[in-house]
Design an enzyme around this catalytic site. Structure first.
Site, PDB file in Angstrom:
ATOM      1  N   ASP A  17     -81.499 -34.563 -36.094  1.00  0.00           N
ATOM      2  CA  ASP A  17     -82.907 -34.157 -36.179  1.00  0.00           C
ATOM      3  C   ASP A  17     -83.698 -34.486 -34.917  1.00  0.00           C
ATOM      4  OD1 ASP A  17     -82.231 -33.520 -38.814  1.00  0.00           O
ATOM      5  OD2 ASP A  17     -82.880 -35.466 -39.559  1.00  0.00           O
ATOM      6  N   GLU A 186     -87.243 -25.815 -43.565  1.00  0.00           N
ATOM      7  CA  GLU A 186     -87.714 -27.175 -43.297  1.00  0.00           C
ATOM      8  C   GLU A 186     -87.726 -27.436 -41.799  1.00  0.00           C
ATOM      9  OE1 GLU A 186     -84.865 -29.483 -45.478  1.00  0.00           O
ATOM     10  OE2 GLU A 186     -83.240 -29.080 -44.080  1.00  0.00           O
TER      11      GLU A 186
END
Length: 543
Positions: A17, A186
């Site tokens: 991420d 997301e």
């Protein structure tokens, strides 16, 4: 300007991420850490090639509560941004409190305590600063009209009052993802270019169907229109044996020379198993007809990326043209991290300094009195009665596994009074999937290898000895592990070979983390200080 090559991944091992920001000539990047402490490593580069971890943003329990957090709980998807002299890091503690912001004027810290956004639903928050100074929160949550299935999300925006650090005004749904019946839109980030607001997200989940998609709008509060070429980047069509899979969750940055790059996560499989978790990769992009084209002419991750650049200093400095005060402060910080770069090939730590290098970490909030550094005998670990299978904080210290071909060794001297006490090396994918190679008190001294698969422990190897050995050594080649011990550090006795490393993979264990390598002690007794081990060094070397 000369060209330089960077080998992917740019951060090897458990660095998922990624989010990146440029401030002047400096780049800063953060990654998720889940249930590990301290949280959110902050890495720095001046050329996108040479990266050094300079600190961890969440370094105190007041900033990061991980009490009883599941292994893949804790910190999800941080975003880093910079505005008017202040760094902002926003993330989600899914186990305690939800979405929050911390700030600093100096990237080395101190970083503030969290400001939790009380009305911010969902996960994966991001911040966007518009040209008029308005700050917007962008996040993901279940559709406000009701989700049709698990993972049926919306991306939404809402203004942030930077004086109160709370959301204000109305919330607006701006996109539901590119694909029909898409799962898990997301990881949103908003950018502005040529009068357009661009929204980039991940969708399809974190596995093989992971993808990066983009939409745009002239009005940030209205529904965005997807790019007709979506997904703009994915490896979902290449199969599970391609050299890099699971590509997604990206952020983009423009260099001071006007070039654009994307950082994103991907996994490198070995015979179908990903032991290292999700790593950080770099890929160039250009803009055509108002939309990005990622790695034009190729459309996939390259193993080697050629970029224009300059040689990076081994001394980490903050050189922002926007903040001469910060630059002056950091010039006093003259520790060289080159030898301790978390993706370097050879790390030998002797623990003689009081402060640990920033790439070491613990599982959940550590019991601080169980750890002593700065000793002439190295690192002292006082045994805990917290079992390795518990969602608690055992006495263990870790670093990231960065290659599937490595050696790991230590020298230790242990005082084990309890018959079932252990001290040694821990290879951990999660509480429920790990190996322990340790010296064991028992009725007689012994060295043992213990596996934990799906929470069930098994004694694989037991070698009874006349005395406890002083050296432990692990070697991994692909999916094969071997374990050896020595009394003198010269002659080693191998006790196990061809041990299956696949139990340390995401495919076997599930979850969102990668394998972490460490030192630990354990005792079933609850008498603190009775059992302990002194570790003279930890040597990790990529082969």
């Amino acid at each position: 300007m000369k060209q330089m090559n960077v080998t992917n991944p740019i951060l090897s091992g458990f660095y998922p991420d990624p989010s990146i920001v440029r401030v002047g000539q400096d780049y800063y990047m953060v990654n998720s850490t889940f249930s590990y402490f301290p949280g959110v490593p902050l890495s720095h580069s001046t050329d996108l090639i040479h990266w050094e971890q300079i600190t961890n943003i969440l370094s105190t329990k007041s900033q990061l509560n991980l009490t009883n957090a599941p292994h893949s709980g804790g910190i999800y998807a941080p975003t880093i941004r910079y505005h008017n002299g202040t760094f902002y890091m926003i993330t989600t503690n899914v186990s305690h409190g939800g979405n929050f912001i911390v700030t600093a004027t100096n990237p080395y810290g101190p970083w503030s305590d969290p400001c939790f956004l009380n009305s911010a639903e969902g996960i994966d928050p991001s911040l966007f600063f518009d040209e008029d100074g308005t700050c917007y929160y962008c996040g993901t949550k279940g559709r406000r009209e009701g989700a049709a299935f698990f993972g049926d999300n919306e991306i939404y925006v809402q203004e942030v009052d930077l004086t109160t650090m709370q959301l204000t005004c109305e919330s607006y749904a701006i996109w539901h993802g590119a694909l029909k019946e898409v799962e898990w839109p997301e990881g949103p980030h908003i950018y502005k270019r040529d009068g357009w607001y661009y929204l980039m997200i991940a969708e399809g989940g974190t596995g093989l169907n992971h993808a990066i998609t983009m939409a745009r709008s002239k009005n940030i509060k209205e529904m965005f229109e997807g790019c007709k070429r979506n997904p703009i980047f994915t490896h979902r069509h290449l199969g599970k044996e391609f050299w890099a899979i699971n590509t997604g969750h990206a952020d983009i940055v423009e260099t001071e020379h006007g070039d654009w790059y994307m950082v994103l996560l991907a996994s490198r499989p070995c015979d179908g198993y990903c032991l290292l978790g999700r790593e950080t990769f770099l890929v160039p992009l250009i803009w055509e007809d108002g939309w990005p084209v990622v790695n034009p002419g190729i459309g996939l991750l390259d193993r080697v990326v050629t970029i224009p650049g300059k040689a990076s200093s081994t001394l980490v400095e903050f050189t922002s043209v926007e903040s001469t005060k910060v630059q002056a402060d950091v010039q006093e910080f003259d520790i060289q991290f080159k030898d301790y770069h978390p993706t370097c090939r050879d790390i030998k730590e002797n623990f003689r300094q009081k402060e640990l290098p920033p790439y070491f970490f613990y599982l959940r909030n550590p019991q601080e009195n169980h750890y002593e550094t700065g000793r002439e005998t190295g690192l002292r670990l006082y045994a805990s009665d917290v079992p390795l299978t518990a969602e608690d904080s055992p006495t263990a210290l870790f670093l990231r596994q960065t290659s599937i071909n490595y050696t790991l060794g230590t020298k230790l001297e242990a005082t084990l009074s309890n018959e079932n006490s252990e001290a040694g090396i821990l290879l951990m994918q999660s509480n429920h999937f790990h190996y322990r190679f340790c010296i064991y008190k028992g009725k007689v001294p012994m060295v043992v290898l213990i596996s934990c698969i799906d929470g069930k422990e098994q004694l694989l190897i037991k070698r009874e000895l006349t005395k406890l050995p002083s050296y432990l050594y692990v070697r991994e080649n692909g999916l094969n592990l071997s374990f050896s011990y020595s009394f003198d550090g010269t002659e080693y006795e191998t006790v196990a070979t061809s041990i299956d490393a696949s139990i340390l993979s995401t495919e076997r264990a599930g979850g969102f983390v990668g394998t972490c390598l460490g030192l630990y002690t354990y005792t079933p007794s609850n008498e603190f200080g009775e059992d302990f081990a002194d570790f003279d060094y930890l040597h990790y070397q990529v082969m």
